[in-house]
Design a protein around this motif. Structure first.
Motif, PDB file in Angstrom:
ATOM      1  N   GLU A 138      -7.889   2.887  -9.075  1.00  0.00           N
ATOM      2  CA  GLU A 138      -6.549   3.221  -9.544  1.00  0.00           C
ATOM      3  C   GLU A 138      -5.542   2.260  -8.900  1.00  0.00           C
ATOM      4  O   GLU A 138      -5.242   2.348  -7.709  1.00  0.00           O
ATOM      5  N   LEU A 139      -5.011   1.334  -9.697  1.00  0.00           N
ATOM      6  CA  LEU A 139      -4.139   0.293  -9.155  1.00  0.00           C
ATOM      7  C   LEU A 139      -2.844   0.820  -8.542  1.00  0.00           C
ATOM      8  O   LEU A 139      -2.392   0.288  -7.519  1.00  0.00           O
ATOM      9  N   PRO A 140      -2.181   1.853  -9.108  1.00  0.00           N
ATOM     10  CA  PRO A 140      -0.941   2.319  -8.480  1.00  0.00           C
ATOM     11  C   PRO A 140      -1.128   2.776  -7.037  1.00  0.00           C
ATOM     12  O   PRO A 140      -0.206   2.657  -6.220  1.00  0.00           O
ATOM     13  N   ARG A 141      -2.310   3.265  -6.693  1.00  0.00           N
ATOM     14  CA  ARG A 141      -2.546   3.725  -5.323  1.00  0.00           C
ATOM     15  C   ARG A 141      -2.489   2.580  -4.327  1.00  0.00           C
ATOM     16  O   ARG A 141      -2.112   2.760  -3.168  1.00  0.00           O
ATOM     17  N   TYR A 142      -2.889   1.388  -4.770  1.00  0.00           N
ATOM     18  CA  TYR A 142      -2.927   0.233  -3.870  1.00  0.00           C
ATOM     19  C   TYR A 142      -1.648  -0.588  -3.921  1.00  0.00           C
ATOM     20  O   TYR A 142      -1.438  -1.471  -3.081  1.00  0.00           O
ATOM     21  N   TRP A 143      -0.796  -0.334  -4.910  1.00  0.00           N
ATOM     22  CA  TRP A 143       0.426  -1.121  -5.054  1.00  0.00           C
ATOM     23  C   TRP A 143       1.367  -0.933  -3.870  1.00  0.00           C
ATOM     24  O   TRP A 143       2.132  -1.824  -3.515  1.00  0.00           O
ATOM     25  N   ALA A 144       1.310   0.237  -3.225  1.00  0.00           N
ATOM     26  CA  ALA A 144       2.180   0.504  -2.081  1.00  0.00           C
ATOM     27  C   ALA A 144       1.884  -0.429  -0.906  1.00  0.00           C
ATOM     28  O   ALA A 144       2.729  -0.592  -0.017  1.00  0.00           O
ATOM     29  N   TYR A 145       0.702  -1.057  -0.898  1.00  0.00           N
ATOM     30  CA  TYR A 145       0.318  -1.950   0.204  1.00  0.00           C
ATOM     31  C   TYR A 145       0.662  -3.411  -0.085  1.00  0.00           C
ATOM     32  O   TYR A 145       0.230  -4.302   0.656  1.00  0.00           O
ATOM     33  N   ALA A 146       1.416  -3.658  -1.144  1.00  0.00           N
ATOM     34  CA  ALA A 146       1.818  -5.034  -1.453  1.00  0.00           C
ATOM     35  C   ALA A 146       2.613  -5.603  -0.282  1.00  0.00           C
ATOM     36  O   ALA A 146       3.420  -4.901   0.347  1.00  0.00           O
ATOM     37  N   PRO A 147       2.405  -6.891   0.067  1.00  0.00           N
ATOM     38  CA  PRO A 147       3.051  -7.471   1.244  1.00  0.00           C
ATOM     39  C   PRO A 147       4.539  -7.736   1.084  1.00  0.00           C
ATOM     40  O   PRO A 147       5.187  -8.171   2.019  1.00  0.00           O
ATOM     41  N   ALA A 148       5.083  -7.476  -0.102  1.00  0.00           N
ATOM     42  CA  ALA A 148       6.509  -7.705  -0.331  1.00  0.00           C
ATOM     43  C   ALA A 148       7.075  -6.581  -1.180  1.00  0.00           C
ATOM     44  O   ALA A 148       6.344  -5.935  -1.941  1.00  0.00           O
ATOM     45  N   GLU A 149       8.358  -6.336  -1.027  1.00  0.00           N
ATOM     46  CA  GLU A 149       9.041  -5.349  -1.854  1.00  0.00           C
ATOM     47  C   GLU A 149       9.415  -6.025  -3.170  1.00  0.00           C
ATOM     48  O   GLU A 149      10.395  -6.746  -3.254  1.00  0.00           O
ATOM     49  N   LEU A 150       8.614  -5.788  -4.184  1.00  0.00           N
ATOM     50  CA  LEU A 150       8.783  -6.482  -5.452  1.00  0.00           C
ATOM     51  C   LEU A 150       9.636  -5.663  -6.414  1.00  0.00           C
ATOM     52  O   LEU A 150       9.664  -4.428  -6.330  1.00  0.00           O
ATOM     53  N   PRO A 151      10.321  -6.340  -7.350  1.00  0.00           N
ATOM     54  CA  PRO A 151      11.204  -5.627  -8.293  1.00  0.00           C
ATOM     55  C   PRO A 151      10.451  -5.011  -9.472  1.00  0.00           C
ATOM     56  O   PRO A 151      11.043  -4.748 -10.505  1.00  0.00           O
ATOM     57  N   ILE A 152       9.151  -4.814  -9.320  1.00  0.00           N
ATOM     58  CA  ILE A 152       8.339  -4.203 -10.371  1.00  0.00           C
ATOM     59  C   ILE A 152       7.491  -3.108  -9.752  1.00  0.00           C
ATOM     60  O   ILE A 152       7.318  -3.041  -8.532  1.00  0.00           O
ATOM     61  N   ARG A 153       6.941  -2.264 -10.609  1.00  0.00           N
ATOM     62  CA  ARG A 153       6.015  -1.235 -10.137  1.00  0.00           C
ATOM     63  C   ARG A 153       4.874  -1.094 -11.150  1.00  0.00           C
ATOM     64  O   ARG A 153       5.070  -1.305 -12.347  1.00  0.00           O
ATOM     65  N   ILE A 154       3.720  -0.737 -10.643  1.00  0.00           N
ATOM     66  CA  ILE A 154       2.554  -0.505 -11.478  1.00  0.00           C
ATOM     67  C   ILE A 154       2.482   0.996 -11.736  1.00  0.00           C
ATOM     68  O   ILE A 154       2.288   1.790 -10.810  1.00  0.00           O
TER      69      ILE A 154
END
Length: 199
Positions: A13-29
């Motif tokens: 499940e990709l949204p679960r791992y999106w929180a660990y992105a190394p930058a605060e990006l202007p998009i969300r999964i």
């Protein structure tokens, strides 16, 4: 010395791992699962630099991405990726196929004529969570050109795509929808070995 490792990805499940992105990006999964099988091969020959190759297949399903504001940006029913060999150390990648099924792109132009996708893709679109400075010896010589990625692709295909555009630059909001977009390219090699066939 040679060793191999197999990885089975079972609908991550990709949204679960999106929180660990190394930058605060202007998009969300918002949704999407990733599955498939990958084979990693490590080779260390005597008096030779180590090599690592990656092969296998991946499938992305039910993918939806939106802006931080909640505005829809992209949805894809399915993406199939067949990897012949990726060699990170040699900066080379050879894929058998990339097939994108039913992508839907939403884009908007504001009153000033700015396209939202360009703002999201700009270098300043993401804000780093932590800044790190490389040591001078690791930064390298600014005159040196970085090595180029060698990319070969047997097949790239887009099926039944849709583009929706909301244009507010004319004073009144206008909507444009283009459907049933299809694209097929084969035989791509950025080393220039042979022509690319387009359909």
């Amino acid at each position: 010395h040679e060793s191999e490792l197999s990885l089975d990805l079972d609908r991550l499940e990709l949204p679960r791992y999106w929180a660990y992105a190394p930058a605060e990006l202007p998009i969300r999964i918002d949704s999407g699962t990733l599955g498939g099988k990958l084979h990693l091969r490590f080779v260390q020959a005597p008096e030779q630099p180590p090599r690592m190759s990656i092969g296998g297949s991946l499938a992305l399903e039910g993918f939806r991405m939106s802006a931080a504001s909640g505005a829809p940006l992209l949805s894809i029913a399915r993406v199939d990726l067949g990897v012949r060999e990726i060699d990170p150390m040699a900066l080379s990648a050879a894929t058998e196929e990339i097939v994108v099924d039913s992508p839907e792109i939403d884009a908007a132009i504001d009153r000033s004529g700015n396209l939202d996708w360009l703002a999201l893709l700009s270098p300043g679109g993401g804000k780093a969570k932590a800044e790190k400075t490389l040591p001078a010896e690791a930064a390298g010589n600014g005159d040196e050109k970085p090595p180029m990625l060698r990319l070969a692709l047997d097949l790239f295909e887009v099926k039944e795509g849709v583009l929706r555009l909301l244009d507010a630059s004319t004073g009144s909001k206008q909507r444009l929808t283009v459907g049933d977009l299809r694209f097929r390219a084969s035989g791509y090699d950025n080393a220039g070995n042979g022509p690319v066939a387009l359909q």
